[in-house]
Design a protein around this motif. Structure first.
Motif, PDB file in Angstrom:
ATOM      1  N   THR A 441      12.752 -31.359  23.158  1.00 44.02           N
ATOM      2  CA  THR A 441      13.743 -30.376  22.719  1.00 44.02           C
ATOM      3  C   THR A 441      13.135 -28.993  22.909  1.00 44.02           C
ATOM      4  O   THR A 441      12.038 -28.721  22.404  1.00 44.02           O
ATOM      5  CB  THR A 441      14.116 -30.597  21.252  1.00 44.02           C
ATOM      6  OG1 THR A 441      14.698 -31.904  21.101  1.00 44.02           O
ATOM      7  CG2 THR A 441      15.117 -29.552  20.784  1.00 44.02           C
ATOM      8  N   LEU A 443      13.379 -24.797  22.677  1.00 35.41           N
ATOM      9  CA  LEU A 443      13.973 -23.672  21.956  1.00 35.41           C
ATOM     10  C   LEU A 443      13.528 -22.372  22.622  1.00 35.41           C
ATOM     11  O   LEU A 443      12.318 -22.156  22.839  1.00 35.41           O
ATOM     12  CB  LEU A 443      13.549 -23.693  20.485  1.00 35.41           C
ATOM     13  CG  LEU A 443      14.066 -22.538  19.601  1.00 35.41           C
ATOM     14  CD1 LEU A 443      14.306 -23.051  18.178  1.00 35.41           C
ATOM     15  CD2 LEU A 443      13.099 -21.347  19.551  1.00 35.41           C
ATOM     16  N   ALA A 509      13.870 -28.759  15.499  1.00 33.13           N
ATOM     17  CA  ALA A 509      14.068 -27.541  16.286  1.00 33.13           C
ATOM     18  C   ALA A 509      15.180 -26.695  15.685  1.00 33.13           C
ATOM     19  O   ALA A 509      15.055 -25.459  15.561  1.00 33.13           O
ATOM     20  CB  ALA A 509      14.380 -27.912  17.729  1.00 33.13           C
ATOM     21  N   ALA A 513      14.966 -22.916  14.019  1.00 29.69           N
ATOM     22  CA  ALA A 513      15.809 -21.785  14.407  1.00 29.69           C
ATOM     23  C   ALA A 513      16.449 -21.143  13.177  1.00 29.69           C
ATOM     24  O   ALA A 513      16.522 -19.903  13.075  1.00 29.69           O
ATOM     25  CB  ALA A 513      16.879 -22.258  15.385  1.00 29.69           C
ATOM     26  N   ILE A 541      19.053 -23.872  22.214  1.00 28.41           N
ATOM     27  CA  ILE A 541      18.318 -25.144  22.043  1.00 28.41           C
ATOM     28  C   ILE A 541      18.988 -26.203  22.894  1.00 28.41           C
ATOM     29  O   ILE A 541      20.229 -26.312  22.908  1.00 28.41           O
ATOM     30  CB  ILE A 541      18.302 -25.581  20.566  1.00 28.41           C
ATOM     31  CG1 ILE A 541      17.697 -24.490  19.684  1.00 28.41           C
ATOM     32  CG2 ILE A 541      17.522 -26.879  20.402  1.00 28.41           C
ATOM     33  CD1 ILE A 541      17.790 -24.781  18.203  1.00 28.41           C
ATOM     34  N   THR A 543      18.172 -30.470  24.475  1.00 31.97           N
ATOM     35  CA  THR A 543      17.338 -31.682  24.460  1.00 31.97           C
ATOM     36  C   THR A 543      17.575 -32.464  25.737  1.00 31.97           C
ATOM     37  O   THR A 543      18.733 -32.640  26.152  1.00 31.97           O
ATOM     38  CB  THR A 543      17.661 -32.566  23.246  1.00 31.97           C
ATOM     39  OG1 THR A 543      17.465 -31.803  22.059  1.00 31.97           O
ATOM     40  CG2 THR A 543      16.780 -33.807  23.208  1.00 31.97           C
ATOM     41  N   ALA A 569      18.133 -24.887  28.521  1.00 32.85           N
ATOM     42  CA  ALA A 569      17.861 -24.198  27.250  1.00 32.85           C
ATOM     43  C   ALA A 569      17.830 -22.689  27.456  1.00 32.85           C
ATOM     44  O   ALA A 569      18.349 -21.914  26.631  1.00 32.85           O
ATOM     45  CB  ALA A 569      16.554 -24.690  26.657  1.00 32.85           C
ATOM     46  N   GLU A 573      20.416 -19.881  25.809  1.00 36.45           N
ATOM     47  CA  GLU A 573      19.919 -18.725  25.066  1.00 36.45           C
ATOM     48  C   GLU A 573      20.488 -17.429  25.618  1.00 36.45           C
ATOM     49  O   GLU A 573      20.806 -16.496  24.875  1.00 36.45           O
ATOM     50  CB  GLU A 573      18.385 -18.710  25.103  1.00 36.45           C
ATOM     51  CG  GLU A 573      17.743 -17.531  24.391  1.00 36.45           C
ATOM     52  CD  GLU A 573      17.569 -16.339  25.334  1.00 36.45           C
ATOM     53  OE1 GLU A 573      17.824 -15.208  24.891  1.00 36.45           O
ATOM     54  OE2 GLU A 573      17.217 -16.558  26.522  1.00 36.45           O
ATOM     55  N   VAL A 583      23.539 -24.521  20.410  1.00 32.71           N
ATOM     56  CA  VAL A 583      22.926 -25.849  20.570  1.00 32.71           C
ATOM     57  C   VAL A 583      23.759 -26.624  21.574  1.00 32.71           C
ATOM     58  O   VAL A 583      25.000 -26.605  21.518  1.00 32.71           O
ATOM     59  CB  VAL A 583      22.867 -26.595  19.216  1.00 32.71           C
ATOM     60  CG1 VAL A 583      22.334 -27.993  19.408  1.00 32.71           C
ATOM     61  CG2 VAL A 583      22.007 -25.821  18.229  1.00 32.71           C
ATOM     62  N   THR A 587      21.603 -32.038  22.167  1.00 40.25           N
ATOM     63  CA  THR A 587      20.857 -31.842  20.915  1.00 40.25           C
ATOM     64  C   THR A 587      21.684 -32.289  19.723  1.00 40.25           C
ATOM     65  O   THR A 587      21.174 -32.907  18.777  1.00 40.25           O
ATOM     66  CB  THR A 587      20.464 -30.368  20.777  1.00 40.25           C
ATOM     67  OG1 THR A 587      19.678 -29.979  21.906  1.00 40.25           O
ATOM     68  CG2 THR A 587      19.669 -30.136  19.500  1.00 40.25           C
TER      69      THR A 587
END
Length: 620
Positions: A441, A443, A509, A513, A541, A543, A569, A573, A583, A587
């Motif tokens: 995972t 972040l 994770a 956050a 995030i 996975t 990921a 973001e 997310v 995830t």
């Protein structure tokens, strides 16, 4: 963080208020040893303390075991006698049943002539029998028809008509012998009143044969068996469901139908027990003021019980001599333990002093061994001395190794996460290029508007802010079980699932956050008061699978994760707004029903990917 100061406690006399005198010291300023018993005396007492309770307990167990073994032997003997009596009684009654069946064949078998001839043949057969003197023939209605006997035998006292309850029992007996009662014959001897049904093929009763079975032979056999194994003819007997004697070594007591309902052995049974079920009872009881041991087992098919009894004074007569022998052996063992204790304490004292001196030197980090006087011994103390020498050498080498590893860990922890430092230090052979496929995972946490912030603030302020931000971010991420993969300018990349994985990495994770977002409120208050600025984080995030391992060259490498999961990921973001945590669906599936609230944020088209990706937001 600064170390906590060590408090200084000043001890003063409770009465005079003056300072307490310092404790006495020995050589080189060390505290003097407290006075006490010498080691020789302590070892001697310890050996005695270990030996005497053990010997005493052993003696007690031996005596108790002998009592138990003797008790079990007696009970097995009683059971064997009971089984022998049961076999004898069953055999005798089976023989009577067979004799009556033979007579029934004579009376009703085909081709043997008229009734007079059959009665004559039956009388000859009865005259040849030892256990019975006559047979009375009854009709199915229970009415007496005739009696077959030898001429010299007087007329028997048999009922002229059978009672309805007896007829019903005969019909239900399935062709087996039915016992009625014990009484006496014309000669005053105990006899057993018995009836045998003659059954047709369809199961109906054709006729009934009645007789009186002599009990003299069975009683004599019980008396001989009791006298042979138990020392008295009184110790084996058989009673019926009314607790009256059926068989006993004394014929007169059987003939008198003696009532034993108050006998102590029967107190082990319930008062309404009828002996119609298989049952065994073993009990201690009193008989005429004497302590007895007895066993009782039912002869359920007849409603009888076989009893065996024996005085405890006879049963446990051998225990006194056995106890004297055990006590003598224990006393001898105690004397041997005293001698061994003195010798053993003397032999152990001197080498132990040497070991104590070497231990004190070891406490002072001298790492010297023991003297040759100890190491050349061939016993366990010599082995201990040689092991102590080896330990001193090993401890010296290990101390150098610990110092080196501490220095390496301190240096590496400034650049790598603790998990990666442990991996590098504990497995140096893994310091090679390559990696392994794992589910991780990822972040990404990025400072929003960092470029504009850099233009408005001096570089020193930006560096101080980022250092403080990254310090707390590192603490939060590591507390939640993740590692810092790298710092990319104003962005933090964290990984869960490598090098150590947990079932709830995705949940950890998301929780990290949320912690980052909550902590940022505190950080902004400080930065606003200090520099007049505040920042916001955008967090994404995701996975998925990735390759985790060492990337770079043989001279310069970095532990990181690589794969499409990292790219996704980063894209998530980049779509997050200031203070927003986004997310991926992957995830969310890993988190499941963990209590974390996730709000659907729709489907997003990530840069470089053809399929749309469902996104979820962690609400404030």
């Amino acid at each position: 963080m600064a170390a906590n100061p060590v408090p200084v406690v000043e001890t003063r006399s409770a009465e005079r208020g003056t300072e307490a005198p310092p404790p006495p010291t020995g050589e080189k300023g060390t505290p003097a040893a407290p006075r006490g018993l010498p080691l020789f005396i302590r070892l001697f007492l310890l050996i005695l303390l270990c030996a005497l309770p053990t010997l005493g307990g052993l003696g007690w167990v031996m005596m108790d075991a002998n009592v138990v073994a003797l008790t079990e032997t007696v009970r097995h003997q009683h059971r064997a006698i009971v089984w022998d009596v049961q076999r004898t009684v069953r055999s005798g009654l089976a023989r009577v049943e067979q004799d009556l069946e033979d007579i029934s064949t004579i009376l009703f078998g085909p081709g043997l002539g008229d009734d007079a001839t059959r009665y004559a043949l039956a009388g000859s057969r009865v005259a040849a029998l030892r256990g019975i003197d006559f047979v009375t023939l009854y009709a199915p209605s229970g009415q007496s028809v005739t009696t077959v006997k030898a001429e010299e035998v007087p007329d028997p006292r048999m009922p002229s008509r059978l009672e309805p309850a007896l007829l019903e029992a005969l019909r239900a007996s399935n062709g087996k012998l039915v016992i009625q009662r014990v009484h006496t014959n014309a000669q005053g001897e105990p006899v057993l009143e018995a009836f045998f049904p003659i059954v047709r093929d369809d199961g109906s009763v054709r006729a009934v044969l009645g007789t009186l079975v002599k009990l003299r032979d069975l009683c004599e056999l019980l008396g001989e068996l009791s006298e042979k194994f138990l020392g008295s003819r009184e110790n084996v007997f058989v009673v019926d469901r009314e607790r009256r004697l059926v068989l006993h070594g004394d014929l007169a007591r059987v003939a008198a139908r003696e009532d034993l309902s108050r006998h102590g052995l029967f107190k082990a049974l319930s008062g309404d027990s009828s002996f119609d079920t298989d049952m065994v009872a073993i009990s201690d009881f009193q008989l005429d003021g004497e302590e007895m041991v007895g066993s009782l087992e039912t002869l359920s098919e007849r409603g009888w019980a076989v009893a065996v009894q024996q005085p405890q004074s006879v049963v446990y007569a051998s225990l006194s001599a056995m106890r004297r022998s055990i006590l003598f052996a224990l006393a001898l063992a105690v004397l041997v333990a005293l001698a061994v204790g003195l010798f053993g304490a003397r032999q152990l004292t001197q080498p132990i002093r040497e070991l104590v001196a070497a231990t004190r030197a070891l406490a002072e980090r001298t790492f010297r061994g023991v003297s040759e006087r100890v190491t050349r011994r061939g016993d366990e103390l010599g082995t201990l001395g040689r092991a102590f020498d080896s330990m001193a050498v090993t401890l010296e080498a290990k101390e150098r190794e610990v110092v080196t590893q501490t220095q390496v860990r301190a240096a590496l922890s400034r650049y790598l996460s603790p998990d990666v430092v442990d991996l590098v230090v504990s497995n140096p052979e893994q310091l090679r290029l390559g990696g392994e496929r794992r589910e991780v995972t990822i972040l990404f946490a990025d400072v929003v508007g960092f470029t504009k912030l850099s233009e408005s603030q001096p570089p020193e302020t930006i560096v101080a802010l980022l250092n403080e931000l990254f310090t707390f971010a590192t603490e939060i991420i590591q507390r939640r079980g993740g590692i810092i993969d790298k710092f990319i300018g104003d962005c933090v990349m964290a990984v869960w699932g490598s090098p150590q994985s947990h079932p709830d990495d995705a949940l950890r994770a998301v929780q990290a956050a949320e912690d980052l977002r909550r902590w940022l409120d505190v950080g902004n208050r400080r930065w606003r008061a200090r520099w007049g600025i505040e920042i916001q984080l955008a967090i994404g995030i995701h996975t998925g699978p990735a390759v985790a391992g060492n990337v770079g060259s043989e001279k310069r490498m970095e532990y990181t994760v690589i794969g499409d999961t990292v790219n996704v990921a980063a894209r998530i973001e980049s779509m997050a707004q200031p203070g927003q945590i986004l997310v991926s669906e992957a995830t969310r599936e890993r988190i499941g029903d963990s209590g974390v609230e996730l709000v659907p944020a729709g489907e997003r088209q990530l840069h470089g990917r053809t399929a749309a990706t469902r996104i979820f937001e962690v609400p404030l």
